[in-house]
Motif scaffolding. Structure first.
Motif, mmCIF file in Angstrom:
data_model
loop_
_atom_site.group_PDB
_atom_site.id
_atom_site.type_symbol
_atom_site.label_atom_id
_atom_site.label_comp_id
_atom_site.label_asym_id
_atom_site.label_seq_id
_atom_site.Cartn_x
_atom_site.Cartn_y
_atom_site.Cartn_z
ATOM 1 N N ARG A 431 5.838 10.161 -13.714
ATOM 2 C CA ARG A 431 6.565 10.062 -12.445
ATOM 3 C C ARG A 431 6.915 11.438 -11.869
ATOM 4 O O ARG A 431 7.111 11.573 -10.661
ATOM 5 C CB ARG A 431 7.840 9.261 -12.635
ATOM 6 N N ASP A 432 6.995 12.464 -12.739
ATOM 7 C CA ASP A 432 7.301 13.813 -12.251
ATOM 8 C C ASP A 432 6.220 14.340 -11.317
ATOM 9 O O ASP A 432 6.463 15.286 -10.549
ATOM 10 C CB ASP A 432 7.454 14.784 -13.423
ATOM 11 N N PHE A 433 5.025 13.742 -11.360
ATOM 12 C CA PHE A 433 3.908 14.249 -10.575
ATOM 13 C C PHE A 433 3.504 13.314 -9.442
ATOM 14 O O PHE A 433 2.522 13.568 -8.752
ATOM 15 C CB PHE A 433 2.704 14.500 -11.498
ATOM 16 N N GLY A 438 9.722 7.050 -6.240
ATOM 17 C CA GLY A 438 9.542 5.860 -7.060
ATOM 18 C C GLY A 438 8.318 5.970 -7.948
ATOM 19 O O GLY A 438 7.791 7.049 -8.213
ATOM 20 N N ASP A 439 7.857 4.799 -8.402
ATOM 21 C CA ASP A 439 6.723 4.722 -9.321
ATOM 22 C C ASP A 439 5.445 4.582 -8.505
ATOM 23 O O ASP A 439 5.115 3.503 -8.015
ATOM 24 C CB ASP A 439 6.905 3.524 -10.260
ATOM 25 N N CYS A 440 4.698 5.689 -8.366
ATOM 26 C CA CYS A 440 3.513 5.654 -7.509
ATOM 27 C C CYS A 440 2.432 4.740 -8.057
ATOM 28 O O CYS A 440 1.594 4.232 -7.290
ATOM 29 C CB CYS A 440 2.959 7.061 -7.310
ATOM 30 N N GLN A 442 2.775 1.808 -9.028
ATOM 31 C CA GLN A 442 3.000 0.448 -8.549
ATOM 32 C C GLN A 442 2.322 0.214 -7.199
ATOM 33 O O GLN A 442 2.202 -0.927 -6.753
ATOM 34 C CB GLN A 442 4.510 0.187 -8.417
ATOM 35 N N GLN A 443 1.869 1.300 -6.550
ATOM 36 C CA GLN A 443 1.235 1.178 -5.242
ATOM 37 C C GLN A 443 -0.294 1.237 -5.327
ATOM 38 O O GLN A 443 -0.973 1.389 -4.323
ATOM 39 C CB GLN A 443 1.732 2.294 -4.325
ATOM 40 N N VAL A 444 -0.831 1.147 -6.520
ATOM 41 C CA VAL A 444 -2.278 1.198 -6.725
ATOM 42 C C VAL A 444 -2.791 -0.219 -6.966
ATOM 43 O O VAL A 444 -2.187 -0.982 -7.727
ATOM 44 C CB VAL A 444 -2.602 2.110 -7.933
ATOM 45 N N PRO A 445 -3.920 -0.671 -6.367
ATOM 46 C CA PRO A 445 -4.740 0.117 -5.440
ATOM 47 C C PRO A 445 -4.194 0.084 -4.028
ATOM 48 O O PRO A 445 -3.332 -0.717 -3.705
ATOM 49 C CB PRO A 445 -6.098 -0.583 -5.521
ATOM 50 N N CYS A 446 -4.712 0.962 -3.164
ATOM 51 C CA CYS A 446 -4.346 0.951 -1.750
ATOM 52 C C CYS A 446 -5.551 1.400 -0.942
ATOM 53 O O CYS A 446 -6.455 2.046 -1.463
ATOM 54 C CB CYS A 446 -3.141 1.845 -1.485
ATOM 55 N N ASN A 447 -5.558 1.097 0.319
ATOM 56 C CA ASN A 447 -6.738 1.360 1.131
ATOM 57 C C ASN A 447 -6.794 2.788 1.660
ATOM 58 O O ASN A 447 -7.842 3.261 2.067
ATOM 59 C CB ASN A 447 -6.792 0.382 2.315
ATOM 60 N N SER A 448 -5.679 3.481 1.679
ATOM 61 C CA SER A 448 -5.654 4.814 2.277
ATOM 62 C C SER A 448 -6.337 5.847 1.397
ATOM 63 O O SER A 448 -6.694 6.918 1.851
ATOM 64 C CB SER A 448 -4.208 5.254 2.523
ATOM 65 N N GLY A 449 -6.521 5.537 0.117
ATOM 66 C CA GLY A 449 -7.111 6.507 -0.802
ATOM 67 C C GLY A 449 -6.105 7.503 -1.339
ATOM 68 O O GLY A 449 -6.423 8.302 -2.200
ATOM 69 N N ASP A 450 -4.894 7.505 -0.849
ATOM 70 C CA ASP A 450 -3.872 8.432 -1.333
ATOM 71 C C ASP A 450 -2.537 7.713 -1.350
ATOM 72 O O ASP A 450 -1.882 7.567 -0.322
ATOM 73 C CB ASP A 450 -3.805 9.662 -0.434
ATOM 74 N N CYS A 451 -2.149 7.225 -2.519
ATOM 75 C CA CYS A 451 -0.900 6.463 -2.654
ATOM 76 C C CYS A 451 0.129 7.254 -3.435
ATOM 77 O O CYS A 451 0.988 6.679 -4.110
ATOM 78 C CB CYS A 451 -1.182 5.141 -3.351
ATOM 79 N N GLY A 452 0.009 8.569 -3.399
ATOM 80 C CA GLY A 452 0.923 9.385 -4.183
ATOM 81 C C GLY A 452 0.440 9.619 -5.597
ATOM 82 O O GLY A 452 1.072 10.330 -6.357
ATOM 83 N N VAL A 453 -0.703 9.017 -5.948
ATOM 84 C CA VAL A 453 -1.266 9.196 -7.288
ATOM 85 C C VAL A 453 -2.243 10.366 -7.247
ATOM 86 O O VAL A 453 -2.963 10.555 -6.269
ATOM 87 C CB VAL A 453 -1.986 7.918 -7.753
ATOM 88 N N ASN A 454 -2.279 11.149 -8.309
ATOM 89 C CA ASN A 454 -3.215 12.254 -8.417
ATOM 90 C C ASN A 454 -3.649 12.395 -9.865
ATOM 91 O O ASN A 454 -3.203 11.641 -10.742
ATOM 92 C CB ASN A 454 -2.578 13.547 -7.892
ATOM 93 N N GLU A 455 -4.505 13.364 -10.119
ATOM 94 C CA GLU A 455 -5.035 13.540 -11.473
ATOM 95 C C GLU A 455 -3.926 13.792 -12.484
ATOM 96 O O GLU A 455 -3.974 13.300 -13.616
ATOM 97 C CB GLU A 455 -6.039 14.698 -11.499
ATOM 98 N N ARG A 456 -2.888 14.495 -12.103
ATOM 99 C CA ARG A 456 -1.813 14.834 -13.032
ATOM 100 C C ARG A 456 -1.045 13.585 -13.451
ATOM 101 O O ARG A 456 -0.588 13.480 -14.586
ATOM 102 C CB ARG A 456 -0.883 15.854 -12.377
ATOM 103 N N VAL A 457 -0.894 12.653 -12.515
ATOM 104 C CA VAL A 457 -0.260 11.376 -12.855
ATOM 105 C C VAL A 457 -1.106 10.625 -13.878
ATOM 106 O O VAL A 457 -0.609 10.133 -14.903
ATOM 107 C CB VAL A 457 -0.066 10.518 -11.586
#
Length: 761
Positions: A431-433, A438-440, A442-457
């Motif tokens: 969650r630090d990344f 909140g918990d990014c 929980q927003q996966v999957p999404c259509n925008s391609g960027d839900c706050g999730v990244n490789e570090r997460v």
């Protein structure tokens, strides 16, 4: 076991004499008449074992406690001698004399001791296993020098207690070389014996010094108490923010105990591990990977090289704030053993990936350990193992590794290393990344391609303990004029080395390359090299991350100069289109970059040295996942304004253009003014200024500040009787600026004092 140093190269019998030489740079002391005499008859670079152009005579003897060496360096033009009062370990490029000492004569490690004509010291450890030379080691030894009408004279006294060696009865044989650097239009390296360019092992070519039958190290104890007082205050960037004060005084104690000449214990209680000198400035723009900073703290540096292997499994700057530490190192003719254990008031480690890396910090005390064993059956074969561990309440990482280096001939070198790791992260670390509240996940999957999730997460979202492996294989064939090499490295997606510095995982990389070297005679250039390589990097699923071809032409010549140019063409992927997936194929765009670089450095006169590195061409705009054009210029200038006053100026300019205009311009200026009052004392003013200007309208996925600035300044007085007996008094502050609060605002101020003294018992 066969010995690396050979009497056929050079041999010197060191006589015993009980009287100590007076270390003042004057060789008229009668005790030197009892010393063995050697001359440095050969120039090994740039000429190849040609007669030395100047006369250098060395005298060597030993008492029960000390090795004494004196040099008489003749010069037909003493006015051309390059010598300045400089900080310790900062005298490369000046006239130097010194020695190389392999006290186990097994071609693994060697001590280097050098002194300029004014008595300023430089010492280092040369590691044949890693082919690196580190100035990090600081021994306590005496030296003095003076310039004469015929050249200069230098005296050196090295306490045997500072050296590790096997104290067998009778005469000892150590690998040995006497060296002089004679810089004029080019830098001439003079030696006591010939060095073959057809042998890739440097420490295998030492001569032999014999003697030291009687050794008395006393109690072998060195106690260094220290006192640190610091007053600091910080505030938020808003100009009307309240200052928060913090004042403290700490006492600490370091112990160094030479149990015997080959076994050493270091211990520290309540150490002050704050750095006195600011790190060199580094630009961190258009990059997703963590910057590397060198270790400078004394406790970690003593026998640091004993822990080295082919892979960076120990980087002690990951241990930020310990209360105590202990280190044990032992070396014999065939065996090297090293152990390090400390606590840390926090837990700091790299979170690696194949397209990015970052640093994680836990507010938990951690316990850290590292151990290294190396067996050398001959100068041709070394087999070792490394274990590292880092543990806190909700986190742990352990690495076990084995490595081998084999040199079946003087031209061929094979290396291999295998490591496995076991790691557990805190459940909520990912969650630090997150880039959203909140918990990014929980927003996966999404259509925008960027839900706050990244490789570090994704790299930190692990269920319980997990393990990974890595291995590295390498081969190099090097003759006098050409070399060929091939390397292969595989690092699993779950491999972690949290006490080291491995910033890339989930990748496999193969490299093949070579080059040809000329040594022109009677030419302005004295060494020319043409080379290149091909490499390809994939993730562990076989999806390509990068494929690269590169070539270069470099040369060394007059004015102590270096000249180089090269090109690189690579196919490389940009950022992930969908941050919730680690896939490469179908989730990234591949771009083709072609870049050219130019590099040059010169030191035409004794008071001036300058260098420039220029790179230009295609470069991926990482933040916006598109191809741009960049220009990167790094310049450095050193002006020795007087014999004791020097100005160092380093500037880095970086500009990145995209189709619609200039995306960003970054400037970093690092200025250091050093007034060396004497060999022991100095006043230094350092200032690092970073200025980054962006065009927010050209960013596709974010809106960064148009302007950001940072200015750090430090004024420092230092007195160093030796590396451990020191007094420092300094002031430092930091100022920042951005779009919200334009104009530099001071946010940090520190006033500090440190004193320590090494008692040798």
């Amino acid at each position: 076991m066969s010995h690396a140093g050979s009497a056929g190269q050079f041999s010197l019998q060191v006589p015993y004499h009980a009287d100590a030489a007076s270390i003042d740079g004057d060789l008229s002391d009668p005790v030197w008449q009892h010393a063995a005499v050697a001359t440095l008859n050969y120039e090994t670079r740039p000429a190849e074992n040609a007669p030395a152009p100047v006369v250098t005579e060395a005298r060597v003897y030993a008492s029960e406690t000390t090795l004494y060496v004196a040099f008489s360096a003749k010069d037909p033009n003493p006015n051309a001698i390059r010598a300045h009062l400089r900080p310790r370990d900062d005298i490369w490029g000046e006239d130097l004399v010194g020695l190389k000492l392999d006290t186990f004569n097994n071609a693994r490690l060697a001590y280097n001791f050098f002194v300029n004509p004014l008595g300023v010291q430089l010492d280092s450890i040369e590691n044949e296993l890693t082919k690196e030379e580190s100035k990090a080691w600081d021994g306590i030894w005496d030296s003095a020098g003076r310039i004469t009408d015929e050249g200069y004279e230098v005296e050196i006294a090295i306490p045997l207690s500072q050296l590790s060696f096997e104290d067998k009865p009778g005469s000892k044989q150590w690998g040995f070389e006497l060296i002089r650097f004679y810089p004029r239009n080019t830098e001439h390296r003079l030696s006591s014996h010939k060095i073959s360019r057809s042998n890739s092992c440097q420490l295998c070519q030492l001569g032999v010094v014999s003697g030291f039958e009687a050794v008395d190290l006393g109690k072998g104890l060195q106690l260094t108490p220290s006192l640190v007082a610091k007053g600091s205050r910080e505030r938020e960037q808003a100009p009307d923010s309240e200052w928060q004060d913090d004042n403290n005084v700490d006492a600490g104690l370091d112990l160094r105990w030479a149990i015997n000449p080959s076994a050493l214990v270091n211990a520290t209680i309540n150490p002050d591990f704050s750095q006195v000198e600011a790190d060199a400035g580094q630009l961190n723009v258009n990059s997703n990977f963590t910057l590397f900073f060198e270790e400078k703290r004394a406790f970690f540096l003593d026998n640091k090289d004993y822990f080295d292997s082919q892979v960076a499994l120990l980087h002690t700057r990951n241990i930020a704030d310990p209360d105590y530490g202990v280190k044990f190192t032992q070396k014999s003719e065939n065996h090297t053993l090293a152990f390090l254990g400390t606590n840390d008031n926090g837990s700091h480690f790299l979170v690696p990936g194949n397209l990015s890396s970052t640093v994680a910090s836990l507010d938990e005390e951690s316990h850290n350990l590292a151990a290294r064993y190396l067996y050398t059956s001959s100068e041709a074969l070394a087999i070792g193992a490394v274990v590292t561990g880092k543990k806190s309440d909700n986190y742990h990482n352990m690495v076990v590794s084995a490595d081998v280096k084999y040199q079946p001939t003087a031209q061929d070198t094979l290396i291999a290393q295998l490591a496995t790791s076991d790691t557990q992260y805190p459940d909520e670390l990912y969650r630090d990344f997150c880039r959203v509240d909140g918990d990014c996940l929980q927003q996966v999957p999404c259509n925008s391609g960027d839900c706050g999730v990244n490789e570090r997460v994704l790299r930190t979202h692990k269920d319980g303990a997990f393990g990974g492996e890595m291995y590295k294989l390498g081969y190099k064939h090097a003759t006098r004029n050409y070399y060929l090499r091939a390397d292969y490295e595989s690092i699993g997606e779950d491999f972690r080395a949290d006490l080291g510095f491995i910033e890339k995982v989930d990748q496999r990389r193969a490299v093949a390359g070579g080059g040809y070297v000329w040594y022109p005679e009677q030419s302005w250039f004295n060494e020319v090299e043409l080379g290149g390589d091909w490499d390809v990097t994939q993730n562990q699923n076989g999806e390509q991350i990068e494929q690269e071809w590169e070539g270069f032409l470099v040369a060394e010549g007059g004015w102590q100069s270096f000249w180089g140019t090269g090109w690189v063409t690579r196919d490389r992927v940009g950022k992930r289109l969908d941050g919730s997936s680690l896939a490469i194929e179908g989730n990234t765009t591949e771009f083709t970059e072609t870049r050219v670089w130019l590099e040059s450095s010169v030191a035409p006169v004794t008071w001036l040295s300058a260098g420039v590195e220029i790179g230009f061409g295609d470069e991926i705009d990482i933040a916006n996942n598109r191809l741009g054009d960049s220009l990167d210029v790094e310049t450095e200038l050193e002006l020795k304004l007087t014999d004791s006053l020097a100005l160092e100026l380093n500037h880095n300019y970086y500009a990145l253009d995209v189709d619609d205009g200039r995306l960003l311009t970054a400037n970093l200026t690092d200025v250091r003014l050093n007034w060396q009052l004497s060999v022991e004392s100095f006043i230094r003013l350092s200032s690092i200024y970073t200025h980054i200007e962006r065009d927010p309208s050209l960013y596709l996925y974010q809106t960064p500040d148009r302007l950001s600035e940072d200015l750090g300044t430090e004024l420092l007085y230092g007195y160093k009787l030796n590396p451990l007996s020191v007094f420092y008094l300094g002031y430092g502050d930091n100022m920042v600026s951005d779009d919200t609060y334009p104009g530099l605002t001071r946010t940090e101020q520190t006033l500090f004092m440190k004193m320590s003294y090494a008692f040798i018992l």
